[in-house]
Every structure is written in C-alpha cells, then in structure tokens.
Design a protein around this motif. Structure first.
Motif, short mmCIF file in Angstrom:
data_model
loop_
_atom_site.label_atom_id
_atom_site.label_comp_id
_atom_site.label_asym_id
_atom_site.label_seq_id
_atom_site.Cartn_x
_atom_site.Cartn_y
_atom_site.Cartn_z
N ALA A 27 1.55 -5.46 -0.83
CA ALA A 27 1.18 -5.73 0.54
C ALA A 27 2.17 -5.09 1.49
O ALA A 27 3.26 -4.74 1.11
N VAL A 28 1.74 -4.98 2.71
CA VAL A 28 2.56 -4.31 3.70
C VAL A 28 2.50 -5.04 5.02
O VAL A 28 1.80 -6.02 5.16
N GLY A 113 2.42 -14.46 4.91
CA GLY A 113 2.71 -13.17 5.52
C GLY A 113 4.14 -12.73 5.28
O GLY A 113 4.42 -11.54 5.12
N ALA A 114 5.05 -13.68 5.25
CA ALA A 114 6.45 -13.35 5.00
C ALA A 114 6.63 -12.78 3.59
O ALA A 114 7.41 -11.85 3.37
N VAL A 115 5.91 -13.35 2.62
CA VAL A 115 5.98 -12.83 1.26
C VAL A 115 5.47 -11.38 1.22
O VAL A 115 6.08 -10.49 0.62
N LEU A 116 4.35 -11.17 1.89
CA LEU A 116 3.77 -9.83 1.91
C LEU A 116 4.67 -8.84 2.64
O LEU A 116 4.76 -7.67 2.28
N GLN A 117 5.36 -9.32 3.66
CA GLN A 117 6.28 -8.46 4.39
C GLN A 117 7.43 -8.01 3.47
O GLN A 117 7.86 -6.85 3.49
N LYS A 118 7.92 -8.93 2.67
CA LYS A 118 8.98 -8.58 1.73
C LYS A 118 8.49 -7.56 0.71
O LYS A 118 9.22 -6.63 0.34
N MET A 119 7.27 -7.74 0.27
CA MET A 119 6.71 -6.77 -0.67
C MET A 119 6.59 -5.41 -0.02
O MET A 119 6.87 -4.38 -0.63
N GLU A 124 8.42 0.28 0.79
CA GLU A 124 8.97 1.29 1.69
C GLU A 124 10.35 1.75 1.22
O GLU A 124 10.70 2.93 1.33
N ASP A 125 11.13 0.81 0.70
CA ASP A 125 12.48 1.13 0.22
C ASP A 125 12.49 1.64 -1.21
O ASP A 125 13.57 1.94 -1.76
N GLU A 126 11.31 1.68 -1.80
CA GLU A 126 11.17 2.10 -3.20
C GLU A 126 12.06 1.25 -4.10
O GLU A 126 12.68 1.74 -5.05
N SER A 127 12.08 -0.05 -3.81
CA SER A 127 12.89 -0.99 -4.56
C SER A 127 12.01 -1.82 -5.48
O SER A 127 11.40 -2.80 -5.06
N ARG A 128 11.96 -1.43 -6.73
CA ARG A 128 11.13 -2.14 -7.69
C ARG A 128 11.62 -3.57 -7.89
O ARG A 128 10.82 -4.51 -7.98
N LEU A 153 1.59 3.29 -6.74
CA LEU A 153 1.78 3.65 -5.33
C LEU A 153 2.72 4.83 -5.18
O LEU A 153 2.55 5.66 -4.28
N GLY A 154 3.69 4.91 -6.05
CA GLY A 154 4.63 6.02 -5.98
C GLY A 154 4.02 7.35 -6.33
O GLY A 154 4.58 8.40 -6.00
N LYS A 155 2.86 7.34 -6.97
CA LYS A 155 2.19 8.59 -7.36
C LYS A 155 1.22 9.11 -6.30
O LYS A 155 0.77 10.24 -6.39
#
Length: 489
Positions: A27-28, A113-119, A124-128, A153-155
């Motif tokens: 999510a974004v 929404g806060a959970v989705l924001q963290k995801m 965005e930070d490419e932090s798995r 998503l990275g592909k």
C-alpha cells in the motif's frame, strides 16, 4: 473473440473464497478518490465465453476480446456487503450509523491508513525489512506473499503507487476468523489501490482489494490482502505470484509463467504495434502492455471473471480502471496455453487485433461492435494476409446456403451464445475491408475515427453520409453483393 456490453457481466455481491493464488498488495500514501463517471453502455465491453472458433485463429479468425470485466464498478466493490443477499449500491457502504460507531470507523480508517503509510514508505525506501515489519507476525503465509509482492514491485517501471482507505465492514469477518486472528481487534477494509506504469500509462490503473487488519499488543498490522473477494473484483497481476518482466521498444510483458519466453512476446508485440501504426497512424502512445498469467484461473482473477469463463479464450483486451474513459490504462491479457497453441501466425494475428483495440481506445468507445471488431480484424489481416476462404469460411458456407446477411451484425451477434458468432466476425471484417477497397484505407480509418469521436446518437449514420457519401442501407446493399461475389454466389 467477441465483445458485449457491460450488461451481460453485471454481477451481484456474491463473496467468493480466496483460492490461494493471491499475493498481498503493498500500500501507499492516501490518494484522492477519482471522479465517478456514468458507465458507458452499462460498462461497455464484456467478455463472453468463447467457443470452438478460438482454435481456428491460425486459419485467420482473430482471437480477441475487449473485456468489460475490468469495469466492475469500483464503488460497488468498495461498498460490497459481506452478506451475498444484500444488494450492492454506491450509496450504501458498510459503515456505522450512530455517532459512536462513526467515530470508531474513523479511528479504524486512521489506524489502518497508518499501517498502509508505513508500507508505502518502505516501498519508496526499498526497505524490505520495514515492509515486512507492517505484516502480522502470526500471518505466516501472508508474510511469504509480502516478500513476493515486494520483489514484484521492484521489477516494474512504476511511476506512482497510491491507495485510499474506502470503507470497512465490522461484520465481514466471521467469529471463527476473528478468533483465529486473535488480538484485541480485527476488521476487514476495502482499499482502493492505484498504480501507473512509467512510459505506458496516461492515467493510473485502479483496483480495490480487501485488506484485513489485526491489532495485537497495541500494534496494528496487515494480516491479509486477500480475505474475501466480491465476485467481479479484479486482482493485480503482480499480486498473484512471482512475476518476470520483459521490455521491448514498444511493449512491456508481465509474466506469471516462469516457463514462458517473455522475450518472444515482447518482439511479437513490438511488431504488432508497428503494424497497427501503419494503418491507424502514429497519433497514439504506440505502446502495449501484455499480461501473461501462468494459468486460466489467474487470467480470470486479473479480469474479475467467474471461474472457467475463459477456457476457450486466447487473449483479452481490458481497461484497468473503474470507469470506461479515454486514457484508461489498457492491458492485453493472454491465456498462455491457448496462445502458444496458435503458432507464430496466429499469435501475430491476435496481438495485432488486440493492439488495434489499444490504439483505438475501443474499451471506452461508442463505436458499434461490428465496426470495432471488423476494423481490428482488418488491421490484423493486413499485417498477416490470409486466404478469404479460410478467414471467412463459416460466412461463405452460410451464403452458399442462401443465408446472406440482411444487416450489419448487431451487438447480440457477438454474444458467446450466438449460433452465428463466426459469421458475425467474418462479415464485420469484410464490411471494413469493403470500405477500404471502395474508398481507400485512409477513408476506413477516417470513418472509424468519425464514429468514435461523435457525441451524437446518430454518429454512425452521420459518418456514413459525411465520410462515405451514402446511407447505411445503401452500404449494406453494396456489402451484400460484395459478400456474394466473394462467396462465388
């Protein structure tokens, strides 16, 4: 293939169980809700089940379909009740009605929404690791899926990725499911997701997915992004399993089939784009995106179709947007098993036909089906010439039996249940070819564009007069003679 109006695919609020193929959705950040728009002709094109004619494609019958399944109303899905017997309406979301319940709904939306924001931030930070930290530690299968979706998503060449918390239904999760989840609270929410492929999409694709949240030890997590799907609810291809991505000069192939040669689809689609541009012109994006599921069930998930709808369908063109409109991201969705069986010539015909629909924005066009399908076949058979006797076999057989068409094919002639479906396609193709032979190919394109651009209910009749200088009745009479001559009658 054939296309129908959306009325044939209107679905109720039947809830179907997850079948194990769906992966979680990253999510974004929140995005504004898109403007809702009236559905064109009930949602425009809807894919029917296709019969034996599909296997004749290599002989000249184009296997293609503009799929209105992608037009399952976003608000209908977002507001769909858990109870299949409750009607779906855009005005009746499953939200609380009392002040206290409304406040709780707002709280849940904020927490979810806060959970989705963290995801989103993790993507965005490419932090798995940060992405997986938002996943319920007790949701073992979901965590594995999350790893896959993060890699997917990275592909992809994603230009934007957004979500909007739409609504929730506190009664959607059964007591047994809530007990299995544990924690102090759990609920199911509908989340609108949008993404845009850089270089391919003028507008973001949009879908709505069910997201399960659970709160345990004071922390809320995402526990599932595939809890309960409403019939007709589409699923992103990148949420169905590991993907391979191949990109050409004019095409992008996203494949779930590890055994498929995605590069071969890229080169074939690149050639199809060029073939279409030679006829249609270059005033379009000149790009095509092909989805290649590994199996039919995944194809139906992408299209939001009922199980076994596409057993005999080789490819579908669909718009990945909640409302049929110009600029919607359009995808060609292939059924790999049937597609491979077509052979090189058949695949080229199919891809050229489908790409014609992409170029002409047929998924959001008022053109009649005979013109849309006939024109697409005309372009395909221009790129891959075939013998008339092969390409119009069923039509010629009917004409030789004294059954000359009395009118251009009606929309219902393209229905899967139609006993004269092959003749509908063949006669539509030859109607378009007659225009090209009579007036020149440029006039055929001009005729199509005139009907497509018209805002008038008499757009087709107007185009016959202004572009071809005749009435539809006069054209039909000439077309009938043309068909009889080709059939040797």
């Amino acid at each position: 293939m054939s296309r129908l109006t959306g009325a044939g695919e209107q679905r109720g609020a039947e809830v179907i169980d997850e079948q194990g193929d769906t992966m979680p959705l990253p999510a974004v950040p929140p995005a504004p809700h898109p403007e809702t728009a009236d559905r064109v002709d009930g949602g425009r094109r809807v894919p029917p089940t296709f019969g034996p004619i599909v296997r004749k494609v290599a002989l000249g019958v184009a296997v293609c379909l503009v799929a209105g399944a992608g037009y399952a109303g976003l608000r209908q899905i977002a507001d769909a009740p858990a109870d299949p017997g409750v009607p779906i309406t855009a005005e009746s979301p499953q939200t609380s009605t009392t002040p206290d319940e409304a406040a709780e709904g707002v709280r849940r939306a904020s927490v979810g929404g806060a959970v989705l924001q963290k995801m989103s931030t993790a993507v965005e930070d490419e932090s798995r690791s940060a992405f997986l930290a938002t996943v319920d530690p007790q949701a073992t299968e979901f965590r594995e899926s999350a790893r896959t979706i993060f890699a997917n998503l990275g592909k992809l060449p994603i230009a934007s990725f957004q979500f909007r918390y739409v609504s929730d239904d506190t009664a959607a999760l059964t007591p047994d499911r809530q007990a299995a989840l544990g924690g102090s609270e759990s609920w199911l929410a509908q989340v609108e997701v949008s993404w845009q492929l850089s270089g391919y999409d003028a507008k973001p694709a949009r879908e709505t997915l069910p997201v399960t949240f659970v709160t345990r030890d004071g922390t809320t997590y995402a526990a599932s992004f595939s809890e309960r799907f409403v019939a007709g609810q589409r699923r992103p291809i990148w949420a169905l399993g590991p993907i391979d991505v191949a990109e050409g000069d004019r095409s992008l192939v996203i494949s779930l089939d590890s055994e498929a040669n995605a590069e071969s689809y890229v080169s074939a689609t690149d050639r199809a784009v060029e073939s279409v541009s030679k006829v249609w012109g270059r005033s379009w994006r000149q790009k095509a995106v092909v989805y290649l599921p590994a199996k039919q069930a995944q194809m139906e998930f992408v299209l939001g179709a009922q199980p076994n709808t596409y057993t005999q369908i080789a490819a579908v063109t669909m718009a990945e947007l909640d409302t049929p409109q110009a600029g919607a991201p359009v995808r060609i969705v292939a059924n790999p098993k049937l597609f491979d069986e077509l052979g090189r010539q058949g695949r080229k015909i199919v891809l050229t036909h489908e790409t014609t629909h992409v170029a002409s924005t047929a998924t959001a066009s008022p053109v009649p089906l005979w013109l849309a399908e006939g024109f697409a076949d005309y372009v395909a058979f221009t790129a891959v010439p075939v013998q008339d006797e092969s390409a119009a076999k069923e039509l010629f057989k009917a004409i030789r039996a004294g059954k000359v068409p009395t009118a251009l094919p009606a929309p219902e002639a393209f229905a899967a249940s139609s006993s004269e479906l092959p003749q509908a396609y063949e006669s539509a193709w030859l109607a378009c070819r007659l225009i090209a032979e009579r007036e020149g190919q440029s006039k055929l394109v001009k005729f199509y564009r005139a009907v497509h651009a018209s805002k008038s209910p008499t757009g087709l009749a107007d185009a016959f007069k202004s572009v071809l200088g005749m009435t539809e009745q006069e054209f039909v009479a000439e077309w009938q003679q043309y068909l009889k001559r080709l059939a040797g009658v």
